[in-house]
Each structure stands twice: as C-alpha cells, then as structure tokens.
Design a protein around this motif. Sequence first.
Motif, short mmCIF file in Angstrom:
data_model
loop_
_atom_site.label_atom_id
_atom_site.label_comp_id
_atom_site.label_asym_id
_atom_site.label_seq_id
_atom_site.Cartn_x
_atom_site.Cartn_y
_atom_site.Cartn_z
N GLY A 74 0.86 -1.25 -0.08
CA GLY A 74 -0.05 -0.07 0.18
C GLY A 74 0.84 1.20 -0.05
O GLY A 74 2.06 1.15 -0.21
N ARG A 75 0.44 2.41 0.26
CA ARG A 75 0.91 3.62 0.26
C ARG A 75 1.76 4.02 1.53
O ARG A 75 1.39 3.52 2.56
N ASP A 76 2.69 4.82 1.21
CA ASP A 76 3.62 5.36 2.43
C ASP A 76 3.40 6.83 2.56
O ASP A 76 3.98 7.25 3.62
N ASP A 77 2.59 7.32 1.40
CA ASP A 77 2.58 8.75 1.65
C ASP A 77 1.26 9.19 2.35
O ASP A 77 0.22 9.70 1.64
N MET A 78 1.07 8.92 3.60
CA MET A 78 0.00 9.11 4.32
C MET A 78 -0.27 10.60 4.26
O MET A 78 0.49 11.38 4.38
N THR A 79 -1.63 10.96 4.73
CA THR A 79 -1.94 12.22 5.07
C THR A 79 -2.30 12.41 6.57
O THR A 79 -3.04 11.26 7.03
N ALA A 80 -1.75 13.10 7.31
CA ALA A 80 -1.94 13.24 9.01
C ALA A 80 -2.83 14.26 9.33
O ALA A 80 -2.65 15.54 8.88
N ILE A 81 -3.86 14.19 10.15
CA ILE A 81 -4.65 15.27 10.65
C ILE A 81 -4.31 15.48 12.00
O ILE A 81 -4.69 14.40 12.84
N ILE A 114 -8.09 4.53 7.70
CA ILE A 114 -7.90 5.31 8.46
C ILE A 114 -7.79 5.06 9.90
O ILE A 114 -8.33 4.07 10.28
N THR A 115 -6.69 5.45 10.65
CA THR A 115 -6.34 5.29 11.91
C THR A 115 -6.08 6.42 12.70
O THR A 115 -5.49 7.38 12.63
N GLU A 166 4.71 12.84 22.65
CA GLU A 166 5.25 12.56 24.02
C GLU A 166 4.56 13.37 24.92
O GLU A 166 4.70 12.68 26.27
N ASP A 167 4.38 14.49 24.76
CA ASP A 167 3.93 15.17 25.86
C ASP A 167 2.06 14.99 26.21
O ASP A 167 1.60 15.39 27.03
N GLY A 168 1.57 13.93 25.22
CA GLY A 168 0.13 13.95 25.27
C GLY A 168 -0.71 14.98 24.98
O GLY A 168 -1.99 14.92 25.36
N LYS A 169 -0.17 16.11 24.32
CA LYS A 169 -1.04 17.27 23.89
C LYS A 169 -1.27 17.33 22.34
O LYS A 169 -1.96 18.30 21.91
N MET A 170 -0.82 16.28 21.43
CA MET A 170 -1.20 16.30 20.33
C MET A 170 -1.50 14.59 20.00
O MET A 170 -0.80 13.81 20.12
N THR A 171 -2.39 14.42 19.11
CA THR A 171 -2.80 13.40 18.64
C THR A 171 -2.98 13.37 17.04
O THR A 171 -3.26 14.61 16.62
N ALA A 172 -3.16 12.43 16.33
CA ALA A 172 -3.11 12.30 14.95
C ALA A 172 -4.31 11.37 14.43
O ALA A 172 -4.60 10.28 15.00
N ILE A 173 -4.93 11.78 13.17
CA ILE A 173 -5.56 10.73 12.48
C ILE A 173 -4.96 10.39 11.13
O ILE A 173 -4.48 11.69 10.51
N VAL A 236 -3.21 19.85 8.96
CA VAL A 236 -3.20 18.71 7.91
C VAL A 236 -1.94 18.84 7.21
O VAL A 236 -1.57 19.75 6.54
N ALA A 237 -1.27 17.89 7.14
CA ALA A 237 0.16 17.51 6.58
C ALA A 237 0.33 16.31 5.86
O ALA A 237 -0.40 15.42 6.04
N GLY A 238 1.48 16.05 5.13
CA GLY A 238 1.68 14.82 4.50
C GLY A 238 2.06 15.03 3.13
O GLY A 238 1.82 16.32 2.59
N THR A 239 2.69 14.17 2.69
CA THR A 239 3.37 14.29 1.08
C THR A 239 2.12 14.79 0.12
O THR A 239 2.42 15.51 -0.69
N GLN A 240 1.16 14.04 0.31
CA GLN A 240 -0.10 14.28 -0.88
C GLN A 240 -0.46 15.84 -0.57
O GLN A 240 -0.94 16.39 -1.44
#
Length: 815
Positions: A74-81, A114-115, A166-173, A236-240
């Motif tokens: 599958g793809r490795d260029d994920m989009t992170a929110i 989606i994770t 690591e500080d528990g103040k940011m999560t990602a989708i 919102v970031a990522g290669t795509q």
Amino acid sequence: MDKRRLQKKLEGIFGALTALVIRFRILVLLVLLITVVLAISQIKTLKIDTSNEGFLHEDDPILTTYNGFRDQFGRDDMTAIAIHSDNIFTVEFLQKLQKLHNELKENVPHLWDITSLVNARNTRGQGDVLHVDDLLVDFPHTDKELARLKELVMNNQFYRNMLISEDGKMTAIVVESAVYAVKGESDLLSGFDEDLTKSEQIEEPEYLSDEESTKTVEAIKEIARTYDSEDFRVYVAGTQVITQTLKTFMMRDMKRFMKLSILTIGICLFVMFRRVGGVVLPLLVVGLTVVTTLGIMAASGATFKLPTIILPSFLLAVGVGDSVHVLALTFLNMRHGITKNKAIVEAFSHAGFALVMTTMTTAAGLASFSMAKVAPIADLGIFCSVGVVIALIYTFAFLPAALSLWPLKVRSSEKSSDSLHKSNRMDRLLAWIAEFSIRRYRVLLILSLTIVAVGIVGLTRVYFSHNVLTWLPEDLEVRRSTEVLDHELRGSVALEMIIDTGRENGLYDREVLLAIERLSKEIESDYENKELFVGKTISLTTIIKEIHQALHENRPEFYKIPENAKLIPQELLLFENSGSDDLEDMVDSQFSKVRVSFKVPWLDALLYVPFIKDVEQRFRNEFEDNELSGDEDLTVTVTGIMSLFGQIVHATIYSAAQSYGIAIVIVTLLMVLLIGQVRLGLISMLPNLAPIVTVLGIIGWCSIPLNMFTMLVGSIAIGLSVDNTIHFMSNFRKYFAETHSIETAVNKALMTVGRALLTTSVVLSIGFFIFMFSYMNNLFEFGLFTGIIIILALLSNFFMAPALLRLAVDESEKS
C-alpha cells in the motif's frame, strides 16, 4: 569569394520561399488554421501530474521498485490530521475526535484506511486468549476510565509519535489513500472488497491519478477545517497535501504568467513599432505556437508537471524574437521606399539564415534536457525545443502571409532621410557603443575577465537543494503544519526498507527478527538529536513484541521478541485469528518479505541521500554480506517516498551537469559552422558563457542553492543569448567582407540588428522577470536569474563581442 556566393545563394532561397508563401497566402493560412484546430482538439486531454512519482521516468528502476512496494504493502505517503489540545483525554475531546474520524471515513473519496485513537489497535491478552480490538470500542465516560485510557495510550510503544505526542498534547488521524482507482464501483457492492488485498481490487489496476488524489486531499482539508477551534487546533500535512498545494499554486501561476506575458510583450512591441500590426502579428505567431505545442504535448500523452509550468510563458517570450527581427527589417525596408511585399521578401532574404541558426541553437540548448533522468525536465527540453521550431515555422509561413494581407503604410515621420537617421537617439547610442567597444577594447576585456574570474570563484560555492516545501511561502498553512508534525510527532515522511528472506516463513527466524530490532534501535540512537532524526521505526517486530507482552499479562518487561523461537509462529497465528489485518501492512502472505519503516522529518532531500546509503549499507552488511539465516537469496531493498526524493536529487544533479555540457558543445559547433572559422566561432561563444558564469557565481556567493528550476538557467540562457550573437556575427561577417574595416563592420552590424537585439532582449528578460510574480519561491529565483543573464548577454554582445573581434583582428594582422 565562395562564402559570399554561398551567402547570396542562401538569401535567394529564403527570398524565393517567402515569395511563394505570399503568392499562396490564402492556402497557407487555411492549412495553418486546420493545424491549429487539430491542436486545440487535443489540448482538452492534457492532464496535470504533480506527484513525486511523476519526477521519474516510468522505466526508472527506483520507480519500478516503489510501485512493487505499493502493490504489496500500500501507500507510504499518508495524510496526517494532527490535533493539538491540552485536554485530549476528556469526554468532550474524544467525542469530537470520534465524530471527525467517522466523517472522514464516510466522506473522503478513494480512502483505503484511517487510523486514530478511535480505532487504534489495542492488543491485550486474557490468559492464552489474544484480543485485538479498537481502542475506543468501549467509550470511556468516567474519570477513572479516562485515566486508565490515558495510561494505556501513553505507555503504548506503537502509539507514541504515531498517534500521540510524547507530552500527550497532540494526537493524529492517519489517512491512507487507495493505491488503485476502482472504476465503476457501485454502492451496493462497495463493502464486498474488504477481504481483498490492495493489488486484488481490480483485474487491471490503474494507480490513483493525480486528479483523484487531489480530490482526496481537498475533502480531508474541507472536513478538517470545520472542526478547527481554540482547544481543537487542526493541522493537515503529508506528502499528498504538499503535492496538492503545489498543484494549486502551479495553476494560479500559469494563469498569471500567461496574462502578464501577453501584456508585457504587447507593450514592448508597441513601444518598438508604434503599429497595431507590429503588436498583433507577433502575438498571433507566439499564440499559435503555444497552442500547437500544447496540442502535440497532449497527443503524445505527456502531462503538465512542476518544471513544465514554465512552458507556455517561455514560448511566448522566446517565440516572439524571430517576428521582431523580420518586422524590424520589413519596416526599415519600407521606410527606404521599397513596396510592402518586396520589403517582406527582402527581410526574410536578409535574416532567414540567421533565424534558422538561432532556432537551431536555442533548440539545441533546450534539447540538452531531453536526456535528463528527471522526467519533467526531459519533457521540458523536448517540448520547448519543439515549440521554438514551431515558432520558426509560423514565422516563415504565417507571418509573411498575414503581413502581406495586413494594411501597412509608411508614415511621413518615418520616411528615410540622412538627417533623420543621424538624429535618431537609438542610432546615436548604437554608434557610440560600436565606437567605444572598438576604441576601448582592452579596458572592456580586462573588466570582463575580472568579472568572470570572480564568477568562477563563486561557482565553487554553488550547491544543490531539493525541498519542494521551501518553494512555498513561509506563512502557508501546509508549511506550518508540516513543521508542527515534525516537531510534535517526530516526522512526516518515511524511508521504507524491504527485507526478502527468499523463502517461505523466513520471518519466523528469530535471528532475522533480532537483527531487524537491533539495527532499528542503533539507527534511532545514532541519529538522535540530529537535524535528520528517526522519530519512529515500525516493522513486524513491533507487532510481535506487542503480542508477546499482551500474552504475558501486559507486563512491560515482556515487550520483546520471544526467547523461544517456536513461540513466534504461534503468536502470529493468534494475532491473525483475532481478526486484525494489520499484518498485511507489514509482511507478505508467505511470511518471506517484511517492511521496515523509518519515520523522519521533512527536510532537504540532499540530507536524505547519505542517510539512505547509511541505512541501506547497515542492513546489507547484516543480512546480505553475513548471509544471516544461511540463505544466499536474502535481499535488502530501499524504497518509499524518501527513496524517490534521493533519486530525484541524484538525477537532477546528473541532468544539470549533462545538459550544460551538451548545450555548450552543440551550440559551439553550430557557431563554428555558421561563422565558418573555428577560431572566430570559439571567440563568439565567450560573450555567451561569461554572463552564465557570472550569474552562477553570484548564486554561489549569495549562498542561494540551485534547485530543479534554477539549475535550468544556464542551458536555457546559452540557447537564447547565443541568438543575439548569431544575428550580430552574421551581419558583421557580411559587412567586414565588404569593407575590410572592423570599425565600419561593427557599426553597420549594430545599426542593422542592434534595435531588434535590444527589443528581443528586453522582451525575453521581462518574459522571465514575470516569473518573479510567482507565489512559489523557486520560480521567483528562476525568473530573476534567467532575466539577469539575458540582460548581461545583451551587454556582452554589445561590448565584449566587438572588443574580442578587435583583439582577434589585431592578432591576425600581427601574425
């Protein structure tokens, strides 16, 4: 005598061809009209591709390997929110996160997976039974449940720097797009493909197109934007996302460049000719050139990519030069009392050969890119060179036919007289330049040599860079988001390593797994606290350690590879039977091939090259050279988006060196052929190389990196600047043969073509300076430096070329 006879013969040929075009002008215009209509019918099929894969040729081994990786894993260029909040582990936040997760899942097109914390893999054991559930399958409501959830998340090795900071103040989708586009999928059957692997979705898979990827990113951004708030800050970031942003800016710039090019070229033409025909006809020539070239581009199946964005504006600026020379001579002939059609014929007769040679040199300079390893640069070289040839064809076919039909009259203020000729400001300036460059030739040559020497020293300081993120404005959302992800979640791009044991169930071998684990930790440790750090490593060992810990009461000390090798296949079987399909992202169905992912920050691709080599060498030393597992078929392969970046860097640097060498050699040979003397031909190249060396030296002194666009300036400029030299040298040879006086020959040459050289150089430089209005930094630099080279080339041809000719004549007389 032979040369003069040949020149007269060539002039006769071009004159006869022009007369023939004028005679059958209606037929000629009709044929050209049909050609343009056919081209327009093809343009609508022209597509845009800003993907990273688009930088490489389809048969590039790196791209072939990458496509094989995508087919399998599958793809490795994920989009992170990414979402920042001080209150992640609260009911309100988790409910909002769950709502965002579900809306993305339901409304984002071409979504494969989606994770997030909502459905993150939660592996736990109850005795000998392994359970793999979604993390929030039982939604927490009480403070006690929230506290237990926080403890679980913060202590989970897989979640850290992937789904939680690591500080528990940011999560990602994390959103993964589909590898393939599924055509004609009905809603009724949309749920029946869940058990198929990515490569089994359709019989003849087609990779997700750039347009489809754009729709995916736009949907993600649109949905995420509605959730952004003070305590739910969304990034919102990522290669795509970066690719889609580049595409948006590229389209804006292309439209802006076209408008500005037409406007500025029109103004310059009006200032020079003071006639409507002098503006309309050259613009029609370049307009037809652009349309026809784009039609050919579309018909060939080529796509618009990042470097080819400059193609339309480039052709507008470059293609107008031939028309300017012809019109200038035509109007000059008419002021001398020659009838319109005869004036046109004599203009082409006089300038025809020079126009052909300038087109050949320009096309040669551009064609030097056609063998580039970077696909869009090769496309740029091919279609730019095709475009300038098409511009020449329209100049010889359309211009005389249209000009003969256009009503032209000589104004009384334009009628020829010696007194008016002498009083003309431009003529006086050109006469002064001719006199000064001959009389003060030693001073000019010493000054030129000094400037070039400084430029050569600066050349040694030039370095290359490829970071498309820095092409975008610093305050742009995607740049800030990428920087936030790199800092808080320790990376936004990955290097992928594929280890193929060459045998079924080869990954049950404990020694292989231990080697992967050991190398991963060593690499993370060795790159800690460096600009390029490894924020996280994920592989099969991650899942195995997770299973082993879960089956031992979730005790932290059991987060390791089982000491008993026989437990490995058993524990993996338990994981497969739990219903989770996460192993498909890590290994093949035969357990012979494994994927190891190294998550790193988005940086200049130049920094990736040594990192890729280091990681690859470590794994090869461990697996291939030592023949771990006793199987000679074991192989290590590097791939992923980062590997593409590394190949792009290598290919671009190689292509730059190759194109500069090819352009200089071919253009020099053409100059020697035109002039008919090796010595004079080599001398005539110096005024063209000096500006390029000077500007590249300035780039080096200013510590401005060469990127995929600014590296083009030399080869493009040498093809363009040499045009001025050809026109000047062609006229100089003619007048020197007649007068045997270098002063008179230079003066007459400048009087004949000087005004046209000035106009074409102004139009060209302005055409490139237009790129400074770009939203993208790389195009700003490209336009700035190419425009400067064009201006310096004009000055070099006005001052340095006559000075060199004076020196050459003096040396010849002495010998």
